[in-house]
Scaffold this active site. Structure first.
Site, mmCIF file in Angstrom:
data_model
loop_
_atom_site.group_PDB
_atom_site.id
_atom_site.type_symbol
_atom_site.label_atom_id
_atom_site.label_comp_id
_atom_site.label_asym_id
_atom_site.label_seq_id
_atom_site.Cartn_x
_atom_site.Cartn_y
_atom_site.Cartn_z
ATOM 1 N N ASP A 15 15.942 -3.447 19.281
ATOM 2 C CA ASP A 15 15.277 -2.616 20.266
ATOM 3 C C ASP A 15 15.392 -1.181 19.749
ATOM 4 O O ASP A 15 16.142 -0.903 18.805
ATOM 5 C CB ASP A 15 15.981 -2.798 21.618
ATOM 6 C CG ASP A 15 15.474 -1.845 22.684
ATOM 7 O OD1 ASP A 15 14.241 -1.663 22.791
ATOM 8 O OD2 ASP A 15 16.311 -1.266 23.399
ATOM 9 N N ASP A 17 14.908 2.238 22.037
ATOM 10 C CA ASP A 17 15.489 3.172 22.993
ATOM 11 C C ASP A 17 16.868 2.710 23.449
ATOM 12 O O ASP A 17 17.057 1.554 23.834
ATOM 13 C CB ASP A 17 14.584 3.332 24.211
ATOM 14 C CG ASP A 17 13.270 4.020 23.870
ATOM 15 O OD1 ASP A 17 13.280 4.914 23.014
ATOM 16 O OD2 ASP A 17 12.234 3.648 24.453
#
Length: 249
Positions: A15, A17
């Site tokens: 991922d 963020d």
């Protein structure tokens, strides 16, 4: 494992963020460039991707250029151990990918600034591009004109689990081991697609970790949580070494 024939057995999927960077790239732009009030007004009136496109329109109307946005993004916090972890994983022959609900402009800008863009073979995220008027546009990853992805766990613009399935399906014989790193609720669906022999690295005390803790039996992969850049690097490289024994000969 980086095999002698050049094939790759380990894929590391990140991922972006609050996993690679220690903040949310969309919210960083909103806060740093002074649009928190507009964001709060519109937050519950439209899907997130449409909202970010509207935010970019407002920035353009106020004369804030794409270059200004890029300079803002370059200031997002990224822990030096995460930078070195990504470079080390790439050097060890792992196939590195990103699945993120941010956008391509933000991710590419930040990764390029830190010398990391070339480490990744694929970035799956919402398109972010500059239009003919010089305005940054953000559009959904999944085409909204097509039938929805039918995943109740994910937002309409992106099902990360479907992307994990595609990555797995692209591996010859499906032999490749996966390591997935994430923090949010959107990372739970891809975590459920992992198999025994895979690994998931949830950020401790964040939504993904909480979901896993609520019913660990639902997750087939081996779980290794982390809290900061030092743990991120140490755990990730240990797992890669576990999957990838040193080749001799």
């Amino acid at each position: 494992m980086a095999k002698m024939d050049g094939s790759v057995a380990a894929t590391v999927v990140f991922d972006f963020d609050r996993t690679i960077i220690d903040d949310d790239s969309d919210r960083w732009i909103i806060t740093e460039l002074g649009l928190t009030h507009l964001f709060n007004q519109l937050r519950h009136t439209m899907p997130w991707t449409s909202l970010m496109d509207r935010i970019m329109e407002e920035l353009h109307l106020h004369g804030i250029t794409v270059d200004h946005i890029a300079e803002c993004l370059k200031r997002t916090p990224l822990h030096p151990n995460i930078v070195s972890a990504i470079k080390s994983a790439h050097a060890l022959g792992c196939d590195l990918r990103i699945i993120s609900d941010a956008n391509m402009f933000s991710i590419r800008t930040i990764l390029e600034h830190h010398g990391l863009l070339g480490c990744f073979s694929q970035i799956n995220t919402n398109p972010g591009f500059v239009d003919n008027e010089g305005r940054l546009r953000v559009t959904p990853f999944h085409d909204s004109t097509l039938s929805p992805h039918a995943c109740s766990l994910c937002p309409p613009n992106m099902c990360k689990g479907l992307v994990i399935d595609q990555i797995r399906g692209s591996s010859p014989g499906n032999e490749r081991k996966l390591i997935y790193l994430g923090d949010g609720t959107g990372d739970y669906c891809p975590t459920l697609r992992l198999k025994g022999g895979d690994f998931v690295m949830p950020r401790k005390n964040y939504p993904l970790w909480n979901r896993i803790q609520s019913d660990p039996k639902l997750v087939a992969a081996e779980v290794h949580d982390w809290s900061n850049g030092e743990e991120f690097e140490s755990i990730l490289l240990n797992l890669i070494n576990k999957i990838t024994p040193t080749t001799t000969g």
